[in-house]
Write an enzyme that holds these catalytic residues in place. Structure first.
Site, PDB file in Angstrom:
ATOM      1  N   TYR A 140       1.001  -1.292  -0.049  1.00  0.00           N
ATOM      2  CA  TYR A 140      -0.149   0.013  -0.034  1.00  0.00           C
ATOM      3  C   TYR A 140       0.901   1.271   0.085  1.00  0.00           C
ATOM      4  O   TYR A 140       0.540   2.353  -0.383  1.00  0.00           O
ATOM      5  CB  TYR A 140      -0.802   0.060   1.231  1.00  0.00           C
ATOM      6  N   LYS A 190       3.881 -15.508   2.531  1.00  0.00           N
ATOM      7  CA  LYS A 190       4.002 -16.404   1.345  1.00  0.00           C
ATOM      8  C   LYS A 190       5.618 -16.336   0.853  1.00  0.00           C
ATOM      9  O   LYS A 190       6.209 -15.920   0.040  1.00  0.00           O
ATOM     10  CB  LYS A 190       3.560 -15.226   0.146  1.00  0.00           C
ATOM     11  N   ASP A 222      -2.383 -18.396   1.113  1.00  0.00           N
ATOM     12  CA  ASP A 222      -3.370 -19.379   0.288  1.00  0.00           C
ATOM     13  C   ASP A 222      -3.896 -20.273   1.295  1.00  0.00           C
ATOM     14  O   ASP A 222      -5.350 -20.672   1.175  1.00  0.00           O
ATOM     15  CB  ASP A 222      -2.733 -19.666  -0.893  1.00  0.00           C
ATOM     16  N   ASP A 246      -5.580  -7.511   5.089  1.00  0.00           N
ATOM     17  CA  ASP A 246      -6.906  -6.799   4.550  1.00  0.00           C
ATOM     18  C   ASP A 246      -7.889  -8.050   4.050  1.00  0.00           C
ATOM     19  O   ASP A 246      -8.854  -7.749   4.396  1.00  0.00           O
ATOM     20  CB  ASP A 246      -6.422  -5.852   3.445  1.00  0.00           C
ATOM     21  N   ASP A 250     -11.464  -9.755   6.040  1.00  0.00           N
ATOM     22  CA  ASP A 250     -12.947  -9.877   5.360  1.00  0.00           C
ATOM     23  C   ASP A 250     -13.552 -11.096   5.428  1.00  0.00           C
ATOM     24  O   ASP A 250     -14.632 -11.179   5.501  1.00  0.00           O
ATOM     25  CB  ASP A 250     -12.771  -9.124   4.208  1.00  0.00           C
TER      26      ASP A 250
END
Ligand code: NAD
Length: 355
Positions: A140, A190, A222, A246, A250
């Site tokens: 970001y 990752k 993942d 993020d 959710d």
């Protein structure tokens, strides 16, 4: 007097913030705290009025305040704007301007809502997960970024960046929180393909040496996304970089019934910004049907984490629980046999229980 900078924002932001402020005023009167409020506009509305999604005065007000309370920013109206002035930049500017590096996102199931989850009861009953998301680094904020001309077409670039101190300080927050819970941290990365998160894993492992009473595991993002729906109860504290957190938070919200239920805190020590995890929900804005509970629970987190009033925070949570037990639901968590209420009715019911 404790000062709160209010940024209601866009879409359903002002609708849910109004209910949360009413709840806070009831708590304020009960505990005789004397909260003061100052408006600090940010987001799309601020862009329309001041030509920037984060006017410098707003950032100054946020810096001076003890806590910032935000509704949500953004919407289709501002989607064509350059990225540098989009409403979401206002939010990112507040987070980075206040150096709020630790985002705390609890996903806790309220028992009466077990039927509202899209997952089977036995998998979600009693869920109590905290996602600790790093908030001021990663893709970001990393540079280079942007879209440029490239071989007759275009090339888009964003950059994932983390430094050792950035990783270490968020890891410490996760380990400290885990110590007060079930002493289990699952760090998400990752590391098999992204060097930046290989460093993440290395620094988290080093930092863990100071927290040997806490059990640490590592998981690729993942797999974590899959495990969250396969067997969510295996998780207690999840520690994540900005982007992965993020997305995963959710996903975790849906385990508990609705994104309209989840509060969050973004902290740097006691200084914090509090907001529901959802966005401005343009599809339901202005209809009076948004769920204000995430926003109201965010006020609870503010009372506890910035102002040290855990008792008031529990009272708010209990009031929400009792309203849900009595069968009142906003549209997002409605199911047959319950009573559908509007945003303001839900706020009023919670206030009645508090009183
Ligand atoms: P969203 O969270 O706004 O909405 C996703 C879905 O959840 C929608 O169907 C919406 O109606 C529903 N929903 C969200 N909050 C709800 C609530 N309180 N009660 C009932 N239903 C609710 O995400 P989106 O649609 O991807 O984004 C819309 C806008 O919000 C975009 O401009 C986005 O950039 C912005 N956004 C802002 C924030 C923030 O301010 N923190 C966070 C996420 C997205």
């Amino acid at each position: 007097m404790p000062l709160i900078a209010l940024c209601a924002g866009d879409g359903i932001g002002p609708e849910v913030t109004a209910e949360a402020v009413k709840v806070l005023k009831v708590v304020d009167a009960k505990y005789k705290i004397g909260f003061e409020f100052v408006e600090a506009p940010a987001g799309g509305g601020a862009y329309d009025k001041f030509g920037t999604p984060l006017p410098p005065e707003s950032l100054e007000k946020a810096k001076k305040a003890d806590a910032v309370f935000l509704g949500a920013v953004g919407g289709p109206k501002w989607e064509g704007l350059d990225y540098s002035v989009r409403p979401e930049r206002g939010l990112l500017g507040l987070r980075s301007g206040l150096d709020l590096f630790a985002n705390i996102r609890p996903a806790k199931m309220f028992a009466p809502l077990v039927g509202a989850s899209t997952l089977k009861r036995e998998y979600v009953e009693g869920i109590d997960i905290i996602v600790i998301r790093e908030l001021t680094g990663d893709i970001y904020f990393g540079k280079p970024r942007g879209v440029e001309k490239y071989e007759g077409g275009k090339r888009g670039v964003n950059t994932m960046v983390y430094t050792t101190p950035e990783i270490e300080r968020i890891a410490r927050v996760a380990f400290e929180i885990a110590r007060k819970r079930s002493k289990k941290v699952c760090s998400v990365d990752k590391a098999n393909v992204l060097e930046c998160t290989e460093l993440w894993r290395e620094v988290v492992t080093q930092t863990h040496e100071d927290y040997q009473d806490v059990q640490l595991s590592h998981m690729y993002v993942d797999n974590a996304a899959m495990q969250l729906v396969r067997n969510p109860k295996q998780f207690d504290v999840m520690l994540t970089p900005n982007l992965f957190g993020d997305i995963l938070s959710d996903e975790a919200s849906m385990l508990t019934g609705s994104i309209g239920m989840l509060p969050s805190a973004s902290l740097n020590g006691k200084k914090g910004m509090y907001e529901p995890i959802h966005g401005s929900a343009p599809d339901i804005a202005g209809k009076g049907i948004a769920n204000p509970i995430a926003s109201i629970l965010s006020m609870g987190m503010m009372l506890e984490l910035t102002f040290g009033n855990s008792k008031a925070a529990r009272e708010i949570e209990n009031a929400v629980g009792r309203v849900l037990e009595k069968g009142f639901r906003t549209a997002d968590i409605y199911s047959e046999g319950t009573a559908k209420v509007t945003t303001t009715q839900m706020g009023e019911l919670i206030i009645k229980e508090l009183a």
